[in-house]
Design an enzyme around this catalytic site. Structure first.
Site, PDB file in Angstrom:
ATOM      1  N   CYS A   1       0.809  -1.228   0.000  1.00  0.00           N
ATOM      2  CA  CYS A   1       0.000   0.000   0.000  1.00  0.00           C
ATOM      3  C   CYS A   1       0.837   1.271   0.000  1.00  0.00           C
ATOM      4  O   CYS A   1       0.545   2.210  -0.745  1.00  0.00           O
ATOM      5  CB  CYS A   1      -0.978  -0.003   1.169  1.00  0.00           C
ATOM      6  SG  CYS A   1      -0.223  -0.038   2.814  1.00  0.00           S
TER       7      CYS A   1
ATOM      8  N   HIS B   1      -2.462   0.814   7.223  1.00  0.00           N
ATOM      9  CA  HIS B   1      -2.761   0.709   5.793  1.00  0.00           C
ATOM     10  C   HIS B   1      -3.030   2.117   5.278  1.00  0.00           C
ATOM     11  O   HIS B   1      -3.581   2.951   6.001  1.00  0.00           O
ATOM     12  CB  HIS B   1      -3.983  -0.188   5.589  1.00  0.00           C
ATOM     13  CG  HIS B   1      -4.307  -0.471   4.164  1.00  0.00           C
ATOM     14  ND1 HIS B   1      -3.521  -1.282   3.370  1.00  0.00           N
ATOM     15  CD2 HIS B   1      -5.330  -0.068   3.385  1.00  0.00           C
ATOM     16  CE1 HIS B   1      -4.056  -1.349   2.160  1.00  0.00           C
ATOM     17  NE2 HIS B   1      -5.158  -0.617   2.142  1.00  0.00           N
TER      18      HIS B   1
ATOM     19  N   HIS C   1      -6.220   1.777  -3.348  1.00  0.00           N
ATOM     20  CA  HIS C   1      -5.240   1.176  -2.440  1.00  0.00           C
ATOM     21  C   HIS C   1      -4.816  -0.201  -2.945  1.00  0.00           C
ATOM     22  O   HIS C   1      -5.383  -0.727  -3.904  1.00  0.00           O
ATOM     23  CB  HIS C   1      -5.818   1.069  -1.023  1.00  0.00           C
ATOM     24  CG  HIS C   1      -6.979   0.125  -0.911  1.00  0.00           C
ATOM     25  ND1 HIS C   1      -6.938  -1.002  -0.134  1.00  0.00           N
ATOM     26  CD2 HIS C   1      -8.215   0.139  -1.463  1.00  0.00           C
ATOM     27  CE1 HIS C   1      -8.096  -1.648  -0.216  1.00  0.00           C
ATOM     28  NE2 HIS C   1      -8.894  -0.956  -1.018  1.00  0.00           N
TER      29      HIS C   1
END
Length: 167
Positions: free
Chosen positions: A75, A126, A138
């Site tokens: 990510c 994240h 993402h």
């Protein structure tokens, strides 16, 4: 990069690429339908166009912790690549460093290109890039590079904070 340079970059992109966009609110999760290239009305529309281009390039790339290529990407590397390639802004490689950038933004005040952060585990973070309409781009651990909804039950429960790098 200061505001003057961002504005110059935007103007250059408009004149060189002829890129334009207008987002529809009824595309029901299909970002390609949302990008109809009729007119650039706002900076957010232009940024959305950049992000859709990046999404099409990275779409489906599998998640790989520490990865930084089409063979696999995580990510924070995805975010780093997009900011470097589309916005010409160099940012750090890790989520822990990225969360310290820019300024804090309330979830209700998100703009296209803001970073959205999630706490997905005790020490696991994240990051994604806000696309507008409660959607973010993402690298998903289970499905690779994709666009998800902030209203998804999982993401809604894991949402942590947002940061604005481009003002």
């Amino acid at each position: 990069m200061d505001l003057k340079h961002v504005c110059l970059l935007i103007l250059l992109a408009v004149f060189v690429s002829g890129c334009s966009s207008s987002r529809s609110t009824d595309y029901q999760g299909d970002p390609i339908k949302a990008f109809d290239s009729s007119a650039v009305e706002t900076v957010e529309d232009l940024f959305y166009g950049f992000l859709i281009k990046d999404y099409l390039y990275w779409k489906g790339t599998p998640y790989r912790l520490g990865g930084n290529s089409k063979k696999g990407i995580d990510c924070s590397a995805l975010v780093q690549n997009i900011f470097k390639n589309s916005f010409k802004i160099n940012i750090p490689r890790t989520t822990n460093s990225q969360v310290k950038l820019g300024k804090y933004v309330d979830r209700d005040d998100l703009q296209v290109s803001d970073l959205v952060f999630f706490k997905t585990g005790w020490q696991v973070r994240h990051v994604g890039i806000y696309m507008g309409d409660n959607e973010f781009l993402h690298a998903s651990v289970s499905k690779g590079v994709m666009i998800s909804s902030l209203d998804n039950v999982y993401w809604k429960s894991k949402y942590w904070q947002s940061r604005r790098l481009i003002d």
